[in-house]
Every structure is written in C-alpha cells, then in structure tokens.
Design an enzyme around this catalytic site. Structure first.
Site, PDB file in Angstrom:
ATOM      1  N   HIS A  29     -55.715   1.195  -1.441  1.00 44.70           N
ATOM      2  CA  HIS A  29     -56.518   0.099  -1.972  1.00 44.70           C
ATOM      3  C   HIS A  29     -57.569   0.698  -2.905  1.00 44.70           C
ATOM      4  O   HIS A  29     -58.080   1.797  -2.647  1.00 44.70           O
ATOM      5  CB  HIS A  29     -57.186  -0.650  -0.809  1.00 44.70           C
ATOM      6  CG  HIS A  29     -57.939  -1.864  -1.212  1.00 44.70           C
ATOM      7  ND1 HIS A  29     -59.248  -1.804  -1.660  1.00 44.70           N
ATOM      8  CD2 HIS A  29     -57.589  -3.180  -1.243  1.00 44.70           C
ATOM      9  CE1 HIS A  29     -59.659  -3.027  -1.941  1.00 44.70           C
ATOM     10  NE2 HIS A  29     -58.680  -3.880  -1.702  1.00 44.70           N
ATOM     11  N   ASP A  41     -75.313   8.214  16.971  1.00 47.55           N
ATOM     12  CA  ASP A  41     -75.040   8.003  15.550  1.00 47.55           C
ATOM     13  C   ASP A  41     -73.617   8.468  15.256  1.00 47.55           C
ATOM     14  O   ASP A  41     -73.286   9.624  15.495  1.00 47.55           O
ATOM     15  CB  ASP A  41     -76.051   8.799  14.712  1.00 47.55           C
ATOM     16  CG  ASP A  41     -76.010   8.432  13.236  1.00 47.55           C
ATOM     17  OD1 ASP A  41     -74.917   8.110  12.738  1.00 47.55           O
ATOM     18  OD2 ASP A  41     -77.061   8.473  12.572  1.00 47.55           O
ATOM     19  N   CYS A  63     -75.923   3.796   8.618  1.00 46.86           N
ATOM     20  CA  CYS A  63     -77.023   3.955   9.575  1.00 46.86           C
ATOM     21  C   CYS A  63     -78.059   2.835   9.559  1.00 46.86           C
ATOM     22  O   CYS A  63     -78.201   2.068  10.509  1.00 46.86           O
ATOM     23  CB  CYS A  63     -77.721   5.289   9.335  1.00 46.86           C
ATOM     24  SG  CYS A  63     -76.611   6.709   9.452  1.00 46.86           S
ATOM     25  N   ASP A  69     -74.539   3.236  16.140  1.00 52.26           N
ATOM     26  CA  ASP A  69     -74.751   2.430  14.932  1.00 52.26           C
ATOM     27  C   ASP A  69     -73.443   2.163  14.186  1.00 52.26           C
ATOM     28  O   ASP A  69     -73.264   1.123  13.563  1.00 52.26           O
ATOM     29  CB  ASP A  69     -75.796   3.069  14.013  1.00 52.26           C
ATOM     30  CG  ASP A  69     -75.471   4.511  13.629  1.00 52.26           C
ATOM     31  OD1 ASP A  69     -74.488   5.073  14.160  1.00 52.26           O
ATOM     32  OD2 ASP A  69     -76.222   5.086  12.818  1.00 52.26           O
ATOM     33  N   HIS A  70     -72.525   3.101  14.250  1.00 48.67           N
ATOM     34  CA  HIS A  70     -71.210   2.978  13.608  1.00 48.67           C
ATOM     35  C   HIS A  70     -70.324   4.084  14.157  1.00 48.67           C
ATOM     36  O   HIS A  70     -70.754   4.863  15.015  1.00 48.67           O
ATOM     37  CB  HIS A  70     -71.319   3.081  12.081  1.00 48.67           C
ATOM     38  CG  HIS A  70     -72.100   4.270  11.615  1.00 48.67           C
ATOM     39  ND1 HIS A  70     -71.605   5.554  11.664  1.00 48.67           N
ATOM     40  CD2 HIS A  70     -73.360   4.387  11.126  1.00 48.67           C
ATOM     41  CE1 HIS A  70     -72.523   6.401  11.219  1.00 48.67           C
ATOM     42  NE2 HIS A  70     -73.604   5.719  10.882  1.00 48.67           N
ATOM     43  N   LYS A  80     -84.131   8.867  16.810  1.00 55.30           N
ATOM     44  CA  LYS A  80     -83.773   8.225  15.550  1.00 55.30           C
ATOM     45  C   LYS A  80     -83.895   6.709  15.656  1.00 55.30           C
ATOM     46  O   LYS A  80     -83.206   6.069  16.437  1.00 55.30           O
ATOM     47  CB  LYS A  80     -82.341   8.607  15.160  1.00 55.30           C
ATOM     48  CG  LYS A  80     -81.959   8.107  13.773  1.00 55.30           C
ATOM     49  CD  LYS A  80     -80.653   8.719  13.293  1.00 55.30           C
ATOM     50  CE  LYS A  80     -80.369   8.300  11.848  1.00 55.30           C
ATOM     51  NZ  LYS A  80     -79.170   8.946  11.306  1.00 55.30           N
TER      52      LYS A  80
END
Length: 524
Positions: free
Chosen positions: A242, A31, A71, A304-305, A119
């Site tokens: 931004h 994760d 997630c 996941d990222h 997880k």
C-alpha cells in the site's frame, strides 16, 4: 469538650472505614509493548512471569487497542479519555495542554494520595525537532530516510540485569513510595509508573539527532526468549505495498536488504526487552504484596502502543497493523474476576472511566471511552456495560504520509486515509488473515461501504485530515520563520540529513511547492 472529642473520633473512624473500602489503584504503562504477548500463543515466545501472574489472578483483554500508535497522542487519549481528534493531539509535539484534567487529578480531588513517576509524555512541546518537522512535512513530495536502520546490540553478561537504568530507578522510586508512604497512609492511593521499555534505544552512532533504532539486551534476558518460537514474518514485495506502507517502510530505513538472521535477532532482542519490562512490573507487585496492600489494590498493566519488530518490513509503530496498534491490557483487583479472558473490543480511552469506576467516582464530561469494569467485575452486572462494538484508532504523525483512521469491528479491520478518495482504503479479516497480508477491500465492497459509513458517523475524517494538513503547514511556516537565516542549515541536519544532502535544492524546492501550493496535496 468530651462531646467534641467523641465527634472528631467518630468522624475520623468513619472516614477511615470509607478509605479502606476504596481500593488502591496502580497502573504500570510500558512503551511499545506488543499486546499479543500477553496471551497465548504470543505469551509462549518469552517468559513474562508477572504478566502471567496478572493473567491468572485477574482479567486479560484480548482485543485492546491504542487510540493512536505513537507515544504522546496515545497517552493523551489515555489520560483525557478522549479520542485524539477531539483534543487535536496530532503528533508527538502537539498533545494536551499542561493544565488538562486527567483521571489522576480527579482521584486526588476525591481523597486519593497520588504519585506519578517515569514517562508521562502526554502534554505538548516535547520530543525532538526532527520528530515534529517530519510530521509537519509528511505531505511534501520527497522520500527521505528519517530513522536509523534497526539493529540489535548485545551488552553485558549473564549477571547484567539492569540495562534500562532510567526505568529501574523509577521502579525503585515507585516501590519505595509504596513501602514508605502509600502503605502507611490511611488514605487510598493511586500510583502511575511509566516505563520506556521495550521501546528501542537511541542509536548513538548516528549522532545527536538520531531516533531509537537499537534493540539492546543482555545474555541474561535473552535466556528468557524461546528462540525456536521467534518467527520470521512474511513480507509483501515493495511493489505490492500500500502506498502509505511503502512510505513508512522507506522513511523507517527498512527498504534495503535484511537477512533472516538480522530479522530474527531484532525480534529476539525485542522480546528480551519485554522480559526486562515485565521484571519491573514484578518489583511493583512484590512491594504491594510485602506491605500487605495487594489484596485491596487494582493493578493495571498496559502500553501506549505496540512494536512491529520487523513485521510488514517495519519497526517502530505509526501503523494500524496488529504489532503496532494492539496493546496489552490486564487488570487485577479485589472485585475483578480471576483467569478471565475478555473478547470485547476496548481501547485506551476506556481507562479514564474505568479507573474512576474502580474508585467509585462518577465519570462526567465528553468522554470517548466507557468503563470496562462491568465486563470483569465479580458482581457480573453486564447490564451496566455501555461499551460500543467498535474501537477507533487514528494517526497523524511522522512516517506516514496520510492521516490514517482504523475501525475495528468484529473480525474486520477497516483502514481509511486522508479524505477517503485520494488514498485507497484497506480491509483485513484479522480472524483468517492474522498476518494482515491480504487487503480484501475490493472483494467486499458492501463491507467497506458499511464500515466507512460507521467510521464517518464517529469522526468526519475528511474534515479532520484537512485540519491536520492546515496545522502542518502553519506550524512548519512558523518554525521556518523563527529560524531566520539558520533555517537552511538546521533543516539539512535533521535526522534525514544523509538523504537531504544528496539533492539539497530539490528538497528545498519540494517544501516550497508544498507550502505555497494548494490547500490539499495528493495525501491529506
């Protein structure tokens, strides 16, 4: 009787041969693991011996992305093989139905012995109330800090190895299952292990509603980090950001002053947490090797990222910048090339058809991804490569006040927002601008127009943004009604409570204006 016995024997013998020929499949999904650490030069910052082992004996994807940098939606894409707008996995609370068919289900139906540990986080209904309310109200015209200020925390001493106890317990369970169940079976097996690391820990001092803003490690793991290589990222001035990045920086509680020492400490501790996650991967590999099944097992490591770790004046994910959206993807197996580095753009939706391809199971249905096995197979049959030359990632959750769509094509990264009109887009040349500090969308209008046309051919993003906006309003209204008289107290004590209390009436009015106003606000 003899004939029946012979037939039974031959049937089981043939079935056993078929099962031996089918590789086992093991996936370890961490994760918040920055994919850039899985190859040079990022891999030089921290010692990751088991990721390096996969890199040397397997194939590494150099341009692998999450389909949503948070997630639950990200994992929903991985388990379903579909983009999040197709499954309407809008935030950490709304993802797949519990009865959705995953690739693990298909493996089990086709004779694999399966096990899922740790997880999972791909079905609806989980995560905190704060998390879902922040997602629903992202278009409300207020600005509230939703996270704790990111900090580092030293624990233990040089003998303190097991810090993330939950992950270590699940890793122990995984290795025990390999040794005592999987390796003793005549069936091919599939194991999934989901880790929490290197996701930052919950900041306990901020109370029960706090999110994860503490980067925690011990002296043992800090020795794995080459501190002289830990960089201090460049930041744009707040005024030059931004508008969506500005919102993210503020709501993540990163708009105040940070010293270089603080920034470097957070980044160093994050890398140390990555080293601890790598050791868990190593324990799984060791169990496979020691039981004699490694040679017939496909091992996949991904996440996941990523984690921004103070790049762009942010921590966490929820962003399309590389630190957040770029994930590791390494595959080692009996038919996988060794030491191969793959430039092809890929994403997590590709894992569904890839796993089935490894198992020899046809992938059917409306899948968004394609098998990447042809890119790394020893057979070298690239004619079977059906992968597109682009990847899509999208985000609809908290800490970003507009639906966000990222299209990566070649060296271009195009980011569109909301309806494509109310929020300016971004365009980065990631080959020459690795820090993503120079938005060149105004310099290259032809590139922007071409990429926006391609993006709209993949997803009608103004329509999706409108659907998310409507979902947010309906969900929030239903939640508020369910609380009755308790609503005012509950909403005032979510993670944003410190800022909410400064002007309760103004914040309540802002919500009422948003809820009962037009169907679209400034940012859709």
């Amino acid at each position: 009787m003899f004939l029946l016995t012979l037939v039974f024997f031959l049937y089981n013998y043939v079935e056993g041969i078929q099962n031996v020929a089918r590789p086992n499949i093991v996936m370890v999904m961490s994760d918040a693991f920055d994919g850039r650490l899985s190859f040079d030069p990022g891999s030089k910052v921290v010692q990751l011996p088991y990721i390096n082992y996969l890199r040397e004996l397997g194939s590494t994807f150099l341009n692998s992305y999450t389909n949503s940098p948070i997630c639950c939606p990200s994992r929903a894409a991985m388990w379903s093989g579909q983009f999040v707008h197709l499954t309407q996995s809008w935030n950490n609370y709304k993802c797949l139905n519990a009865n959705s068919t995953t690739w693990m289900d298909l493996l089990e139906r086709n004779g694999y012995r399966t096990k899922m540990l740790g997880k999972l986080d791909y079905t609806s209904g989980s995560h905190s109330v704060s998390n879902r309310v922040e997602a629903w109200t992202r278009n409300v015209q207020f600005l509230l800090r939703q996270e704790g200020r990111p900090v580092s925390q030293l624990v233990g001493n040089m003998s303190t190895i097991r810090i993330m106890e939950v992950d270590w317990k699940n890793t122990d369970k995984a290795t025990q299952w390999i040794r005592h169940t999987a390796a003793l079976s005549n069936e091919p097996f599939a194991l999934y292990l989901g880790l929490n690391l290197p996701h930052p820990y919950k900041t306990d001092s901020l109370g029960p509603t706090a999110g994860g803003s503490t980067f925690r490690s011990s002296p043992y793991w800090l020795t794995k980090v080459s501190s002289e290589l830990v960089s201090i990222p460049k930041w744009l001035p707040m005024a030059a950001m931004h508008p969506v990045d500005f919102y993210s920086t503020f709501t993540k509680n990163c708009s105040s002053k940070f010293t270089e020492e603080e920034i470097k400490s957070i980044r160093t501790f994050y890398y140390a947490m990555c080293a601890e996650a790598d050791a868990m991967l190593g324990q799984v590999i060791a169990a496979l090797r020691e039981t004699g099944v490694l040679d017939n097992t496909a091992v996949i490591f991904t996440a996941d990222h990523g984690e921004l770790a103070m790049e762009h004046r942010q921590f966490y994910k929820m962003s399309m910048f590389e630190g957040s959206s770029h994930v590791p993807l390494l595959i080692m197996g009996p038919e996988v090339k060794s030491g191969l580095q793959v430039q092809q753009l890929v994403s997590l939706v590709d894992l569904y058809p890839t796993v089935l391809d490894i198992a020899g199971i046809p992938a059917v249905g409306n899948l968004s991804g394609h098998s990447i096995l042809p890119l790394i197979s020893k057979s070298g049959n690239l004619s079977k490569n059906e992968h597109t030359e682009w990847v899509l990632s999208e985000y609809h959750g908290c800490n970003a006040n507009a639906s966000t769509y990222m299209l990566r094509v070649g060296h271009w990264k195009y980011i569109a927002y909301a309806d494509g009109l109310s929020v300016p887009p971004q365009l980065f040349n990631v080959k020459v601008d690795k820090d993503e500090l120079h938005n060149v969308v105004l310099r290259f209008p032809d590139v922007q127009a071409k990429l926006d046309m391609l993006l709209r051919s993949i997803v009608d993003y103004p329509k999706v943004s409108s659907a998310v906006h409507l979902y947010n309003k309906k969900s929030f209204a239903a939640w508020r009604d369910s609380l009755g008289r308790d609503y005012a107290e509950v909403i005032a004590n979510l993670r944003w409570h410190a800022d909410w209390q400064k002007d309760i009436l103004a914040n309540e009015k802002a919500i009422d204006t948003w809820l009962h106003g037009s169907s679209r606000t400034l940012y859709g």
